[in-house]
Design an enzyme around this catalytic site. Structure first.
Site, PDB file in Angstrom:
ATOM      1  CG  HIS A  93      -1.935  -0.979   1.321  1.00 24.76           C
ATOM      2  ND1 HIS A  93      -1.704  -2.266   1.709  1.00 24.76           N
ATOM      3  CD2 HIS A  93      -3.250  -0.903   1.040  1.00 24.76           C
ATOM      4  CE1 HIS A  93      -2.836  -2.951   1.678  1.00 24.76           C
ATOM      5  NE2 HIS A  93      -3.780  -2.142   1.268  1.00 24.76           N
ATOM      6  CB  ILE A 123       4.416   5.074  -7.977  1.00 25.41           C
ATOM      7  CG1 ILE A 123       5.212   5.943  -8.943  1.00 25.41           C
ATOM      8  CG2 ILE A 123       5.254   4.672  -6.775  1.00 25.41           C
ATOM      9  CD1 ILE A 123       5.673   7.264  -8.355  1.00 25.41           C
ATOM     10  CB  ALA A 173      17.232  -5.230 -10.506  1.00 26.13           C
TER      11      ALA A 173
END
Length: 193
Positions: free
Chosen positions: A117, A158, A153
């Site tokens: 979250h 977002i 990596a």
């Protein structure tokens, strides 16, 4: 539960252990922290199917003990509420945190991955089928990851990621919109692995 565990083991054997000996593919696989964490998660998820009763309580005791070993000994946290399709593979261990979100089939997670979250967002990430999340990557917030995706990596995701692409960077951005050899391998389209 047993079908999901068998699917997880088969995918790990095909993906990581295809060139290994019979002993490694069929015995040592059960001693790997990622495999143990996956089996403990599947068992815990299965115990949630029972309505609250003394039976559920008794079944949850081994899960709680197993989860303590996985979290404290291996550094892998997966809540039993998570919805994860078959073929889930944890490669290596340590520093892996997975929230209560949803994942499709054939998802590979490497060490140091966080899927969770973001404060102020209502939902955890939703991850599609045939996704590889490389070491140190973070998938945060109410994002949707498409199918056949490779997250490089140390990338920080977002924003939503479309199907059939590779993303890298901080914040992660699409570096290839074509299905690459890695996602073809995951999806089973490449028979030469």
């Amino acid at each position: 539960m047993f079908d999901l565990i068998a699917g997880d083991l088969k995918f790990k054997q095909d993906w990581f252990l295809s060139q290994k000996s019979w002993f490694v593919k069929n015995i040592r696989i059960f001693l790997e922290p990622g495999t143990i964490a996956t089996v403990v998660f599947r068992y815990g998820n299965w115990t949630r199917t029972f309505k609250f009763s003394p039976i559920r309580f008794l079944l949850r005791i081994p899960y709680i003990l197993g989860k303590m070993v996985v979290v404290l000994g291996f550094g892998i946290y997966i809540p039993s509420k998570a919805k994860i399709g078959k073929g889930f593979t944890i490669h290596n261990f340590s520093g892996i945190f997975i929230s209560e979100g949803e994942m499709g089939e054939n998802v590979i997670v490497f060490q140091g991955v966080t899927i969770g979250h973001l404060r102020g967002q209502a939902h955890p990430p939703k991850i599609g089928n045939n996704v590889l999340i490389a070491a140190g990557a973070k998938v945060l917030g109410s994002v949707t990851i498409g199918n056949n995706v490779v997250i490089g990596a140390n990338s920080v995701v977002i924003n939503d990621i479309p199907d059939n692409c590779t993303v890298m960077g901080n914040p992660a951005r699409v570096i290839s919109k074509e299905t690459n050899w890695m996602s073809e391998k995951i999806a089973g389209k490449d028979d030469n692995y």
